[in-house]
Design a protein around this motif. Structure first.
Motif, PDB file in Angstrom:
ATOM      1  N   ALA A   1       0.818  -1.213   0.000  1.00 38.10           N
ATOM      2  CA  ALA A   1       0.000   0.000   0.000  1.00 38.10           C
ATOM      3  C   ALA A   1       0.854   1.266   0.000  1.00 38.10           C
ATOM      4  O   ALA A   1       0.428   2.305  -0.512  1.00 38.10           O
ATOM      5  CB  ALA A   1      -0.913  -0.021   1.222  1.00 38.10           C
ATOM      6  N   ASP A   2       2.064   1.183   0.562  1.00 37.38           N
ATOM      7  CA  ASP A   2       2.896   2.402   0.611  1.00 37.38           C
ATOM      8  C   ASP A   2       3.408   2.804  -0.767  1.00 37.38           C
ATOM      9  O   ASP A   2       3.992   3.868  -0.930  1.00 37.38           O
ATOM     10  CB  ASP A   2       4.051   2.238   1.617  1.00 37.38           C
ATOM     11  CG  ASP A   2       4.835   0.959   1.425  1.00 37.38           C
ATOM     12  OD1 ASP A   2       4.419   0.119   0.589  1.00 37.38           O
ATOM     13  OD2 ASP A   2       5.870   0.792   2.102  1.00 37.38           O
ATOM     14  N   LYS A   3       3.168   1.976  -1.790  1.00 37.35           N
ATOM     15  CA  LYS A   3       3.586   2.331  -3.156  1.00 37.35           C
ATOM     16  C   LYS A   3       2.425   2.897  -3.983  1.00 37.35           C
ATOM     17  O   LYS A   3       2.624   3.385  -5.094  1.00 37.35           O
ATOM     18  CB  LYS A   3       4.141   1.095  -3.891  1.00 37.35           C
ATOM     19  CG  LYS A   3       5.279   0.368  -3.176  1.00 37.35           C
ATOM     20  CD  LYS A   3       6.521   1.230  -3.102  1.00 37.35           C
ATOM     21  CE  LYS A   3       7.602   0.655  -2.204  1.00 37.35           C
ATOM     22  NZ  LYS A   3       8.296  -0.472  -2.743  1.00 37.35           N
ATOM     23  N   ALA A   4       1.206   2.798  -3.427  1.00 37.20           N
ATOM     24  CA  ALA A   4       0.006   3.113  -4.225  1.00 37.20           C
ATOM     25  C   ALA A   4       0.001   4.553  -4.729  1.00 37.20           C
ATOM     26  O   ALA A   4      -0.366   4.824  -5.878  1.00 37.20           O
ATOM     27  CB  ALA A   4      -1.259   2.838  -3.412  1.00 37.20           C
ATOM     28  N   ARG A   5       0.435   5.492  -3.892  1.00 31.11           N
ATOM     29  CA  ARG A   5       0.410   6.896  -4.276  1.00 31.11           C
ATOM     30  C   ARG A   5       1.359   7.146  -5.448  1.00 31.11           C
ATOM     31  O   ARG A   5       0.975   7.732  -6.461  1.00 31.11           O
ATOM     32  CB  ARG A   5       0.787   7.753  -3.073  1.00 31.11           C
ATOM     33  CG  ARG A   5       0.578   9.221  -3.286  1.00 31.11           C
ATOM     34  CD  ARG A   5       0.931  10.034  -2.026  1.00 31.11           C
ATOM     35  NE  ARG A   5       1.432  11.337  -2.420  1.00 31.11           N
ATOM     36  CZ  ARG A   5       2.700  11.598  -2.703  1.00 31.11           C
ATOM     37  NH1 ARG A   5       3.606  10.642  -2.628  1.00 31.11           N
ATOM     38  NH2 ARG A   5       3.067  12.805  -3.074  1.00 31.11           N
ATOM     39  N   ALA A   6       2.599   6.669  -5.322  1.00 28.39           N
ATOM     40  CA  ALA A   6       3.597   6.897  -6.378  1.00 28.39           C
ATOM     41  C   ALA A   6       3.165   6.216  -7.677  1.00 28.39           C
ATOM     42  O   ALA A   6       3.267   6.797  -8.768  1.00 28.39           O
ATOM     43  CB  ALA A   6       4.962   6.379  -5.937  1.00 28.39           C
ATOM     44  N   VAL A   7       2.657   5.004  -7.581  1.00 23.87           N
ATOM     45  CA  VAL A   7       2.224   4.275  -8.780  1.00 23.87           C
ATOM     46  C   VAL A   7       1.092   5.028  -9.463  1.00 23.87           C
ATOM     47  O   VAL A   7       1.106   5.252 -10.684  1.00 23.87           O
ATOM     48  CB  VAL A   7       1.784   2.830  -8.409  1.00 23.87           C
ATOM     49  CG1 VAL A   7       1.101   2.151  -9.584  1.00 23.87           C
ATOM     50  CG2 VAL A   7       2.976   2.012  -7.921  1.00 23.87           C
ATOM     51  N   GLY A   8       0.095   5.459  -8.665  1.00 22.38           N
ATOM     52  CA  GLY A   8      -1.049   6.176  -9.224  1.00 22.38           C
ATOM     53  C   GLY A   8      -0.618   7.461  -9.909  1.00 22.38           C
ATOM     54  O   GLY A   8      -1.061   7.767 -11.027  1.00 22.38           O
ATOM     55  N   MET A   9       0.284   8.215  -9.254  1.00 19.96           N
ATOM     56  CA  MET A   9       0.720   9.489  -9.840  1.00 19.96           C
ATOM     57  C   MET A   9       1.541   9.272 -11.105  1.00 19.96           C
ATOM     58  O   MET A   9       1.409  10.015 -12.080  1.00 19.96           O
ATOM     59  CB  MET A   9       1.534  10.280  -8.812  1.00 19.96           C
ATOM     60  CG  MET A   9       0.658  10.918  -7.751  1.00 19.96           C
ATOM     61  SD  MET A   9       1.612  11.671  -6.424  1.00 19.96           S
ATOM     62  CE  MET A   9       2.473  12.948  -7.319  1.00 19.96           C
TER      63      MET A   9
END
Ligand SMILES: O=C(O)[C@H](O)[C@@H](O)[C@H](O)[C@H](O)COP(=O)(O)O
Length: 256
Positions: free
Chosen positions: A207-215
């Motif tokens: 989950a800690d990668k979700a923001r970077a992946v989405g952006m």
């Protein structure tokens, strides 16, 4: 330059298994086409899980490992054999287990290597090693069939970090000082070098990668979010677990 596509797997374990299976097939296909194959490795937890999964796959024996070139996308600038080196981890997980030709394993220099404790010299030395393996009459880089990357919480890939001077280095390999992820000194392929690979796979779990992946998939700028600047020549594939995929833009969701 290829458009990004996304594949999502249930959990990190299944993700590592699926990437391992893809990697074996990719190496087999490359050998069928070109008589040889080349892979560019990275560091981090998910990459190590993929290497361990390849080592455990029975189908790995279908690959002619003596005709595989192994390169690195980045390295932690530490003494040879240091357990934190990406090379040490990849050797333990996979490279020591399969019958590779030692002459075709191309680690980035260690801090106690012939270039000495000088990351700029190490980066220049690796650029020379890449140039020596370049196809005659072509640019200064060898052919990379597949280049694997992890993705940091801040969107870094290899050791290309957000807003770092490495973005302004027009050499193929860069020395990195002041990395926000320890250790602070590293060497890395730059984004233009990474983007010469036939296929680039960005692998991320959690989950800690979700923001970077989405952006990154929504089209962020590469200096702010290096993962957004990655494009393989024929394929850019994001391989995610469900948690890392939470913010994948809707237009890419149909591929889930
Ligand atoms: O040397 C390194 O640390 C890396 O090459 C780095 O780019 C890594 O791949 C990502 O930080 C993801 O690492 P995780 O899979 O451990 O989150």
């Amino acid at each position: 330059m290829s458009e990004a596509s996304v594949a999502v797997h249930a959990d990190p374990d299944l993700l590592a298994q699926a990437v391992a299976a893809r990697l074996v097939v990719k190496l087999l296909d490359a050998q069928a086409e070109r008589g040889q194959a080349s892979v560019v490795l990275t560091g981090g937890r998910i990459a190590a899980a993929v290497y361990r999964a390849v080592a455990q796959l029975p189908a790995r024996d279908a690959v002619d490992w003596s005709r595989v070139d192994v390169w690195w996308g980045d390295e932690r600038f530490l003494p040879a054999g240091d357990p934190e080196r990406n090379e040490t981890q990849a050797r333990a997980a996979l490279l020591d287990v399969v019958p590779l030709d030692p002459a075709r394993i191309h680690p980035m220099p260690a801090s106690d290597g012939p270039a000495g404790n000088d990351p700029e010299a190490a980066a220049a030395g690796y650029a020379q090693e890449l140039a020596r393996a370049a196809r005659p009459g072509t640019a200064a880089l060898p052919h990379f069939d597949v280049l694997m990357l992890g993705v940091g919480e801040d969107g870094h890939v290899a050791s290309v970090f957000p807003e770092h001077p490495v973005h302004h280095d027009n050499r193929p390999v860069s020395a990195v000082r002041g990395s926000p992820k320890p250790p602070p000194v590293r060497t890395t392929l730059t984004l233009p070098t990474i983007n010469t690979a036939e296929e680039v796979w960005l692998v991320a779990a959690g989950a800690d990668k979700a923001r970077a992946v989405g952006m990154a998939l929504a089209g962020a700028g590469p200096v702010q979010l290096p993962a957004a600047g990655v494009r393989g020549v024929s394929r850019t594939l994001w391989l995610l677990d469900r948690s890392a995929a939470a913010n994948v833009p809707p237009r890419l969701r149909s591929l889930r």
